[in-house]
Design an enzyme around this catalytic site. Structure first.
Site, PDB file in Angstrom:
ATOM      1  N   SER A 140       0.826  -1.200   0.000  1.00  0.00           N
ATOM      2  CA  SER A 140       0.000   0.000   0.000  1.00  0.00           C
ATOM      3  C   SER A 140       0.870   1.264   0.000  1.00  0.00           C
ATOM      4  O   SER A 140       1.613   1.479  -0.948  1.00  0.00           O
ATOM      5  CB  SER A 140      -0.953  -0.053   1.200  1.00  0.00           C
ATOM      6  OG  SER A 140      -2.045   0.799   1.009  1.00  0.00           O
ATOM      7  N   ASP A 294      -8.643  -6.063  -4.805  1.00  0.00           N
ATOM      8  CA  ASP A 294      -8.413  -4.711  -4.275  1.00  0.00           C
ATOM      9  C   ASP A 294      -9.351  -3.719  -4.972  1.00  0.00           C
ATOM     10  O   ASP A 294      -9.379  -3.643  -6.187  1.00  0.00           O
ATOM     11  CB  ASP A 294      -6.951  -4.337  -4.506  1.00  0.00           C
ATOM     12  CG  ASP A 294      -6.479  -3.193  -3.621  1.00  0.00           C
ATOM     13  OD1 ASP A 294      -7.223  -2.197  -3.484  1.00  0.00           O
ATOM     14  OD2 ASP A 294      -5.378  -3.293  -3.069  1.00  0.00           O
ATOM     15  N   HIS A 323      -7.974  -5.275  -0.312  1.00  0.00           N
ATOM     16  CA  HIS A 323      -6.777  -4.561   0.140  1.00  0.00           C
ATOM     17  C   HIS A 323      -6.313  -5.053   1.507  1.00  0.00           C
ATOM     18  O   HIS A 323      -5.118  -5.116   1.779  1.00  0.00           O
ATOM     19  CB  HIS A 323      -7.060  -3.065   0.184  1.00  0.00           C
ATOM     20  CG  HIS A 323      -5.811  -2.244   0.268  1.00  0.00           C
ATOM     21  ND1 HIS A 323      -4.930  -2.108  -0.791  1.00  0.00           N
ATOM     22  CD2 HIS A 323      -5.263  -1.539   1.286  1.00  0.00           C
ATOM     23  CE1 HIS A 323      -3.914  -1.347  -0.429  1.00  0.00           C
ATOM     24  NE2 HIS A 323      -4.084  -0.979   0.831  1.00  0.00           N
TER      25      HIS A 323
END
Lengths: 348, 348
Positions: A140, A294, A323
């Protein structure tokens, strides 16, 4: 300075501090005494060629990567010297709530991904004398920092594995992050960042968590009741008993510092906005590792960037957690991550 | 009663009113004088076999379907008698802001999809004497009402086309809708529903719109700058100049009435929670028509339901606009909808 036990050694440690000192920021302004909190695993070899750097994600700390590292894993502390570094503003490294005047709380300056990477460069080179990183890997916002490392210091990064993140943040992602920001700042208890305890912003942090519940996971996560993986018995326990308390324990200004930074992650700042030119600078072997479910770093956005990186491959991780697959609640997630990282680390 | 020009004849008309009268609600409580606003196109034939019913979506009115109907289209007013009916609480039919005591504003009772369909049944049968609907078709919450029609009155519905919606709302969708609700109710100007003008809730309605910007479209919508289809020159003009003003012109209590209803759409209420049994009741020929890029009514959720409907087919609409494909900003959207509806209407 506000007390917040979440960021304590007891809760998210162990970590050590490195004093970077006075640090000029890309957006202007200065952090008078920047300190980076980091944790290391393993031993640096004599040639200093076995170092791996792992930067943290939004809302995360070095603690989050414990489950990625261990003997027999791809990130094996018996083989590598692994430095997990807390990003600026994450509540552990220098952050709004743990800083004094003139950068305390609402006065904390804007931080860029580039600031993190330059500060980490000081840590890596000056503290440890490392001039080559065998791997930079992160999820991320950790992926954003990974890309920044590979573009900014191409001679230093031999391999890079951005997981569930992009080199240039997308417009959709910017808008999503803005809803997270506004959930906090719209809380009257936020008081423009001048709250006296993060508990005064519990409502805003709760709504922030609720948006994560929608975008951070996947429609299949709920269809298949995969919240059971988090040890809860109902979806209410997952949202009310896990996600809300998690985000409500964090510092609002810290989240906002990271969110602002996340929205503007963009390696093309090095090349006058030309993303292809920026990614073409990368000499590292790169595995681009998006998560298939995601919702805001979708595979196709990551694949577009991967196509612009000379020595790269797309390795899609399957996770119905979307995610939040990053949290590693599924064994299958780590099996894939370890498999790809082993292959990457074995490549010349 | 609050004045709100958005819902005026001039803005979202023309429409007529039908007085349903005193109306008991599934959740308990009564609307003393329920009126449904509707618009018709075309002429009912003598046998009364050419009627099509079209219920509205969240935040929408009968005006939204103008672009779905016309000579030469699948919904051809020269061939069919088309009734577009505004759902209860949408701001045009009986709603919190246009009702007096005892159901004005925050005192407005909870409405169920089943209430809408029972009220529409009164309109269709008593006002027009129709006992057979050639087609029920609607998008999003219109799809929820379409499913409710097909399950509740199977003998009456010959064909059904739920577009971008589900028969039983999913957990993920419930959580998404909750973020929309909380964006409004968390605004201090909302005052528990006792605002004196919707403009006092502009901030909350704005954040509500911002969440739509993330979930209502798709990542590709922004990647490909498809906001240009809405006649704007930048993404800021789309979010700040189009979406925010759109939602900020609506009545907050009206949106909340619809959102509560949307969250709980569920035809399995007829069969003690057994969705398969409920969908198995359907005798209509059904085309289940999800939009491929829809982020909260994803194809796979719709496909699961379609598999449980005896005489049904899955017809996926391609639109990079995601859920907001419903707005019909692309010719290609209507080409697909018309193609599928023509095929459905031609089937026995």
């Amino acid at each position: 300075m506000i007390e917040n036990e979440f960021y304590s050694q007891q809760n998210v440690g162990p970590y050590e501090y490195y004093q970077v000192g006075e640090f000029e920021l890309e957006e202007g302004g200065v952090i008078p005494q920047l300190q980076l909190a980091y944790r290391t695993y393993g031993t640096l070899n004599e040639q200093k060629t076995n170092a791996i750097l792992v930067p943290t994600w939004f809302s995360g700390t070095s603690k989050n990567y414990e489950s990625y590292i261990g003997p027999g894993r791809a990130l094996d502390e018996n083989e590598y010297f692994i430095i997990v570094v807390n990003q600026i503003g994450n509540g552990v490294s220098t952050s709004p709530h743990n800083s004094g005047s003139p950068i305390a709380m609402e006065a904390f300056p804007h931080i860029r991904i580039g600031d993190d990477v330059r500060a980490q460069y000081v840590l890596v080179t000056e503290k440890f004398g490392i001039t080559e990183l065998a791997l930079v890997v992160g999820g991320s916002m950790g992926a954003q920092q990974t890309y920044e490392w590979a573009v900014r210091y191409p001679d230093m990064v031999k391999r890079a594995a951005p997981i569930a993140g992009t080199a240039k943040n997308t417009v959709h992602d910017f808008l999503f992050t803005q809803t997270l920001i506004d959930a906090i700042t719209s809380d009257p208890g936020f008081k423009g960042g001048r709250y006296t305890s993060h508990t005064e912003v519990a409502d805003g942090l709760g709504r922030h968590a609720d948006i994560w519940a929608v975008m951070g996971l996947s429609t299949e996560f709920y269809q298949q009741e995969l919240w059971r993986l988090f040890g809860v018995e109902s979806v209410e326990q997952f949202t009310q008993g896990f996600l809300r308390p998690l985000f409500q324990s964090l510092d609002p200004n810290s989240l906002l510092t990271m969110a602002w930074k996340w929205q503007r992650g963009d390696v093309s700042r090095h090349t006058d906005g030309d993303l292809a030119a920026a990614l073409n600078r990368i000499t590292a072997k790169v595995f681009v590792m998006p998560i298939d479910e995601d919702m805001f770093f979708p595979v196709r956005d990551c694949a577009r960037e991967q196509a612009l990186i000379p020595n790269s491959e797309l390795k899609v991780i399957e996770s119905r957690l979307g995610h939040f697959g990053l949290f590693g609640a599924e064994d299958s997630y780590f099996e894939q991550v370890d498999c790809y990282l082993r292959e990457l680390l074995a490549s010349p």
